[in-house]
Design a protein around this motif. Structure first.
Motif, mmCIF file in Angstrom:
data_model
loop_
_atom_site.group_PDB
_atom_site.id
_atom_site.type_symbol
_atom_site.label_atom_id
_atom_site.label_comp_id
_atom_site.label_asym_id
_atom_site.label_seq_id
_atom_site.Cartn_x
_atom_site.Cartn_y
_atom_site.Cartn_z
ATOM 1 N N GLU A 39 0.832 -1.205 0.000
ATOM 2 C CA GLU A 39 0.000 0.000 0.000
ATOM 3 C C GLU A 39 0.867 1.255 0.000
ATOM 4 O O GLU A 39 0.618 2.196 -0.755
ATOM 5 C CB GLU A 39 -0.912 -0.017 1.228
ATOM 6 C CG GLU A 39 -1.947 1.092 1.245
ATOM 7 C CD GLU A 39 -2.887 0.946 2.438
ATOM 8 O OE1 GLU A 39 -3.184 1.980 3.051
ATOM 9 O OE2 GLU A 39 -3.302 -0.182 2.726
ATOM 10 N N LYS A 40 1.901 1.256 0.823
ATOM 11 C CA LYS A 40 2.816 2.402 0.849
ATOM 12 C C LYS A 40 3.539 2.545 -0.481
ATOM 13 O O LYS A 40 3.741 3.655 -0.965
ATOM 14 C CB LYS A 40 3.823 2.267 1.986
ATOM 15 C CG LYS A 40 3.261 2.626 3.317
ATOM 16 C CD LYS A 40 4.345 2.743 4.356
ATOM 17 C CE LYS A 40 3.725 3.203 5.652
ATOM 18 N NZ LYS A 40 4.720 3.645 6.608
ATOM 19 N N ALA A 41 3.937 1.428 -1.065
ATOM 20 C CA ALA A 41 4.614 1.477 -2.362
ATOM 21 C C ALA A 41 3.706 2.084 -3.422
ATOM 22 O O ALA A 41 4.145 2.876 -4.262
ATOM 23 C CB ALA A 41 5.071 0.078 -2.768
ATOM 24 N N ALA A 42 2.432 1.740 -3.380
ATOM 25 C CA ALA A 42 1.476 2.299 -4.337
ATOM 26 C C ALA A 42 1.314 3.802 -4.117
ATOM 27 O O ALA A 42 1.235 4.572 -5.081
ATOM 28 C CB ALA A 42 0.130 1.603 -4.207
ATOM 29 N N GLN A 43 1.284 4.221 -2.858
ATOM 30 C CA GLN A 43 1.180 5.658 -2.566
ATOM 31 C C GLN A 43 2.411 6.396 -3.069
ATOM 32 O O GLN A 43 2.303 7.476 -3.653
ATOM 33 C CB GLN A 43 1.015 5.881 -1.065
ATOM 34 C CG GLN A 43 -0.327 5.465 -0.528
ATOM 35 C CD GLN A 43 -0.395 5.563 0.990
ATOM 36 O OE1 GLN A 43 0.612 5.783 1.658
ATOM 37 N NE2 GLN A 43 -1.581 5.383 1.538
ATOM 38 N N TYR A 44 3.598 5.828 -2.830
ATOM 39 C CA TYR A 44 4.830 6.459 -3.305
ATOM 40 C C TYR A 44 4.859 6.524 -4.827
ATOM 41 O O TYR A 44 5.267 7.524 -5.410
ATOM 42 C CB TYR A 44 6.057 5.716 -2.787
ATOM 43 C CG TYR A 44 6.310 5.895 -1.310
ATOM 44 C CD1 TYR A 44 6.140 7.132 -0.693
ATOM 45 C CD2 TYR A 44 6.720 4.842 -0.518
ATOM 46 C CE1 TYR A 44 6.362 7.295 0.662
ATOM 47 C CE2 TYR A 44 6.948 4.994 0.841
ATOM 48 C CZ TYR A 44 6.777 6.228 1.423
ATOM 49 O OH TYR A 44 7.005 6.387 2.756
ATOM 50 N N ALA A 45 4.432 5.459 -5.476
ATOM 51 C CA ALA A 45 4.410 5.439 -6.938
ATOM 52 C C ALA A 45 3.466 6.508 -7.471
ATOM 53 O O ALA A 45 3.780 7.201 -8.442
ATOM 54 C CB ALA A 45 3.997 4.059 -7.441
ATOM 55 N N SER A 46 2.329 6.668 -6.822
ATOM 56 C CA SER A 46 1.371 7.694 -7.230
ATOM 57 C C SER A 46 1.983 9.081 -7.065
ATOM 58 O O SER A 46 1.855 9.941 -7.944
ATOM 59 C CB SER A 46 0.094 7.572 -6.401
ATOM 60 O OG SER A 46 -0.753 8.657 -6.644
ATOM 61 N N ARG A 47 2.654 9.306 -5.945
ATOM 62 C CA ARG A 47 3.283 10.614 -5.673
ATOM 63 C C ARG A 47 4.403 10.893 -6.677
ATOM 64 O O ARG A 47 4.541 12.010 -7.161
ATOM 65 C CB ARG A 47 3.822 10.632 -4.240
ATOM 66 C CG ARG A 47 4.436 11.929 -3.844
ATOM 67 C CD ARG A 47 3.395 12.995 -3.684
ATOM 68 N NE ARG A 47 4.043 14.206 -3.200
ATOM 69 C CZ ARG A 47 3.677 15.408 -3.503
ATOM 70 N NH1 ARG A 47 2.629 15.606 -4.260
ATOM 71 N NH2 ARG A 47 4.322 16.449 -3.051
ATOM 72 N N VAL A 48 5.186 9.864 -6.992
ATOM 73 C CA VAL A 48 6.270 10.024 -7.970
ATOM 74 C C VAL A 48 5.687 10.376 -9.331
ATOM 75 O O VAL A 48 6.198 11.273 -10.028
ATOM 76 C CB VAL A 48 7.137 8.748 -8.042
ATOM 77 C CG1 VAL A 48 8.040 8.757 -9.258
ATOM 78 C CG2 VAL A 48 7.967 8.604 -6.776
ATOM 79 N N THR A 49 4.620 9.719 -9.720
ATOM 80 C CA THR A 49 3.978 10.018 -11.003
ATOM 81 C C THR A 49 3.476 11.454 -11.029
ATOM 82 O O THR A 49 3.658 12.170 -12.021
ATOM 83 C CB THR A 49 2.803 9.051 -11.240
ATOM 84 O OG1 THR A 49 3.302 7.716 -11.207
ATOM 85 C CG2 THR A 49 2.142 9.314 -12.572
#
Length: 99
Positions: A39-49
């Protein structure tokens, strides 16, 4: 001593059940940790995008032919120099009074 031999099978069963339950608990902990990490990885990926999109927009603005940053910076510098030289109270040098 003989009574220990009679309890040995019960103690073994209790030990086996305890070990099995502990294994299940550890497995649940691992699954919960993995879910939280994903879940955290998905949040980070979203923020990076999102940040990459913002950088692309800024790159477009800066590299746009109609947008001349260097000229605007120089204009601001020139305006600042004018403001610094004009600052203060203007003196009328023709009408000097005597002290």
């Amino acid at each position: 001593m003989e009574w220990m031999i009679g309890f040995a099978p019960f103690l073994m069963v209790i030990g086996i059940v305890w070990i099995a339950q502990r294994g299940k608990l550890e497995e649940k902990k691992i699954i919960a940790t993995a879910e939280a990490s994903s879940e955290k990885a998905a949040q980070y990926a979203s923020r990076v995008t999102e940040l990459e999109d913002r950088v692309r927009v800024l790159e477009r603005i800066v590299t746009d032919k109609g947008y001349d940053i260097a000229a605007q910076i120089e204009a601001l510098r020139d305006q600042r120099r004018v403001d610094e030289t004009v600052a203060g109270v203007p003196l009328d040098t023709k009408e000097r009074g005597t002290v």
